[in-house]
Design a protein around this motif. Structure first.
Motif, PDB file in Angstrom:
ATOM      1  N   MET A   1      37.634  34.032  35.702  1.00 22.61           N
ATOM      2  CA  MET A   1      37.611  34.564  36.544  1.00 22.61           C
ATOM      3  C   MET A   1      38.780  35.849  36.866  1.00 22.61           C
ATOM      4  O   MET A   1      39.679  35.698  37.382  1.00 22.61           O
ATOM      5  N   ILE A   2      37.750  37.384  37.355  1.00 23.65           N
ATOM      6  CA  ILE A   2      38.874  38.213  37.203  1.00 23.65           C
ATOM      7  C   ILE A   2      38.277  39.209  39.195  1.00 23.65           C
ATOM      8  O   ILE A   2      36.859  39.444  38.929  1.00 23.65           O
ATOM      9  N   ASP A 150      42.624  33.822  36.445  1.00 22.71           N
ATOM     10  CA  ASP A 150      43.399  32.352  36.904  1.00 22.71           C
ATOM     11  C   ASP A 150      44.597  32.414  36.541  1.00 22.71           C
ATOM     12  O   ASP A 150      44.914  31.020  36.583  1.00 22.71           O
ATOM     13  N   SER A 151      45.167  32.769  35.285  1.00 23.61           N
ATOM     14  CA  SER A 151      46.469  33.173  35.190  1.00 23.61           C
ATOM     15  C   SER A 151      47.266  33.905  35.837  1.00 23.61           C
ATOM     16  O   SER A 151      48.290  34.505  35.577  1.00 23.61           O
ATOM     17  N   ARG A 195      36.762  29.575  41.867  1.00 21.78           N
ATOM     18  CA  ARG A 195      36.142  28.479  40.467  1.00 21.78           C
ATOM     19  C   ARG A 195      36.213  27.247  40.499  1.00 21.78           C
ATOM     20  O   ARG A 195      35.359  26.681  39.531  1.00 21.78           O
ATOM     21  N   TYR A 196      36.438  26.853  41.646  1.00 21.08           N
ATOM     22  CA  TYR A 196      35.861  25.332  42.340  1.00 21.08           C
ATOM     23  C   TYR A 196      34.599  25.288  43.293  1.00 21.08           C
ATOM     24  O   TYR A 196      33.994  24.220  43.200  1.00 21.08           O
ATOM     25  N   ASN A 197      33.901  26.565  43.598  1.00 18.93           N
ATOM     26  CA  ASN A 197      32.666  26.468  44.353  1.00 18.93           C
ATOM     27  C   ASN A 197      31.616  26.825  43.503  1.00 18.93           C
ATOM     28  O   ASN A 197      30.918  27.747  43.243  1.00 18.93           O
ATOM     29  N   LYS A 198      31.154  25.251  43.306  1.00 24.55           N
ATOM     30  CA  LYS A 198      29.583  24.716  42.562  1.00 24.55           C
ATOM     31  C   LYS A 198      28.431  25.679  43.267  1.00 24.55           C
ATOM     32  O   LYS A 198      27.678  24.759  44.361  1.00 24.55           O
ATOM     33  N   MET A 199      28.180  26.564  43.000  1.00 24.91           N
ATOM     34  CA  MET A 199      26.794  27.018  43.574  1.00 24.91           C
ATOM     35  C   MET A 199      25.523  27.236  43.117  1.00 24.91           C
ATOM     36  O   MET A 199      25.546  27.095  41.364  1.00 24.91           O
ATOM     37  N   ASP A 200      24.303  26.948  44.137  1.00 28.09           N
ATOM     38  CA  ASP A 200      22.903  26.601  42.556  1.00 28.09           C
ATOM     39  C   ASP A 200      22.262  28.187  41.785  1.00 28.09           C
ATOM     40  O   ASP A 200      22.044  28.362  43.173  1.00 28.09           O
ATOM     41  N   ALA A 201      22.541  28.287  41.038  1.00 28.10           N
ATOM     42  CA  ALA A 201      22.265  29.757  40.911  1.00 28.10           C
ATOM     43  C   ALA A 201      20.732  30.111  41.393  1.00 28.10           C
ATOM     44  O   ALA A 201      20.641  31.413  41.471  1.00 28.10           O
TER      45      ALA A 201
END
Length: 336
Positions: A1-2, A150-151, A195-201
């Motif tokens: 993710m950027i 992430d890095s 990166r942890y926030n799960k969403m229903d596309a």
């Protein structure tokens, strides 16, 4: 993710007030986590360049800057080295750099230590988390305000001098308040939550966007429990108080206008994206009011489901479920 040039366009991220603090036991466990945070003051190295060749050597040494940080340069790559060198020689920029060093203060105290503490809290919840490297830059607004992956995190300090700085970023007045050093760490942690926030596309509703943002804000609050809500949300203290006291009327507008399950991008933007105020409801209602409501819904959900952990919350991709189980109907907490 950027993420780059982040703060002016916070409202474009449709995947994202009462919050539950981490308890003393969790904070103690997080403090005990061993975590090294690596940082580089690239701005000092850049300002030590005495020639065009020195600048080119700097760019060669840090090749990632050209591809991810200087993405909005007004000149092409063949001219960029000379362009950057000329900027560095400007006496106004040199004076601005000295002022920034004073305004930002000790970078460990202001930025790195709070970041490390927040990262430790994230690692407490997510053991696989690895802290990204931190790089500081000052380029006279030639680079981005923040680059986050992430890095790697690159912080353009020239954007965050605050109202006393000789120069301010070229953004709308209502956005300038967030360009202060106090907002740097909460903004970084908010985007780390992605990166942890799960969403229903498949959920393209306004409610889905609202709850997504609410989960992101709740993430920040739980890993930075002492952070004022104003720094997390970007509302002034006055706007927070006024909005909190007016939430029943605001919620009633959303319900009567059937906004929660609205899917029109044009209509959703009016309540999710950044504006001076939400004219559809009233001039005293701040912009992005849907985000604030999303956080209220998530906050009430956590209050009603105290056994739900942060990790479990971030895994829930059903916005309608969170709304239903929150029981939120626009009431301030003292009436619930």
């Amino acid at each position: 993710m950027i993420y780059s040039r982040i703060l002016p366009f916070l409202m474009l991220f449709a995947v994202f007030v009462v919050s539950c603090k981490t308890d003393d036991t969790e904070e103690t466990a997080a403090d005990a986590i061993q975590m090294d945070l690596f940082s580089e003051n690239l701005d000092q190295e850049l300002f030590s360049c005495k020639s065009v060749k020195d600048v080119q050597n700097f760019l060669n040494k840090h090749p990632h800057l050209s591809s991810i940080y200087f993405t909005d340069s007004p000149v092409d790559s063949a001219q960029f080295t000379s362009y950057l060198y000329n900027i560095l020689q400007n006496p106004d920029l040199q004076a601005f750099k000295k002022q920034l060093d004073s305004l930002i203060g000790n970078r460990n105290t202001t930025i790195l230590n709070p970041l490390q503490k927040a990262f430790k809290n994230i690692k407490h919840h997510y053991p696989d988390f690895k802290a990204p490297r931190i790089e500081f830059m000052v380029t006279g607004f030639t680079g981005n305000d923040l680059y986050i992956s992430d890095s790697l995190i690159i912080i353009g300090l020239d954007y965050f001098g605050g109202p006393s700085a000789r120069f301010r970023p070229d953004v709308f007045d209502y956005q300038l308040k967030r360009y202060q050093k106090e907002y740097i760490v909460p903004a970084i942690i908010f985007f780390t939550s992605n990166r942890y926030n799960k969403m229903d596309a498949a959920d393209q509703t306004l409610l889905g966007d609202m709850v997504g943002y609410g989960k992101g804000y709740e993430f920040v609050k739980q890993v930075m429990p002492d952070t004022p809500d104003s720094l997390i949300l970007g509302y002034s203290g006055e706007n927070l108080r006024r909005t909190y006291n007016s939430q029943l009327q605001i919620w009633s507008y959303f319900i009567s206008s059937k906004l929660l399950y609205e899917k029109s991008d044009l209509r959703k933007k009016k309540f999710i994206e950044e504006r001076p105020f939400t004219s559809e409801i009233g001039e005293k209602v701040p912009g992005a009011i849907g985000r604030w409501l999303g956080w209220r819904i998530v906050g009430r959900f956590m209050a009603e489901n105290r056994k739900v952990t942060l990790v479990e919350l971030m895994q829930i991709d059903n916005a309608a479920r969170i709304l239903q189980e929150s029981g939120y109907k626009g009431e301030p907490d003292d009436q619930e």
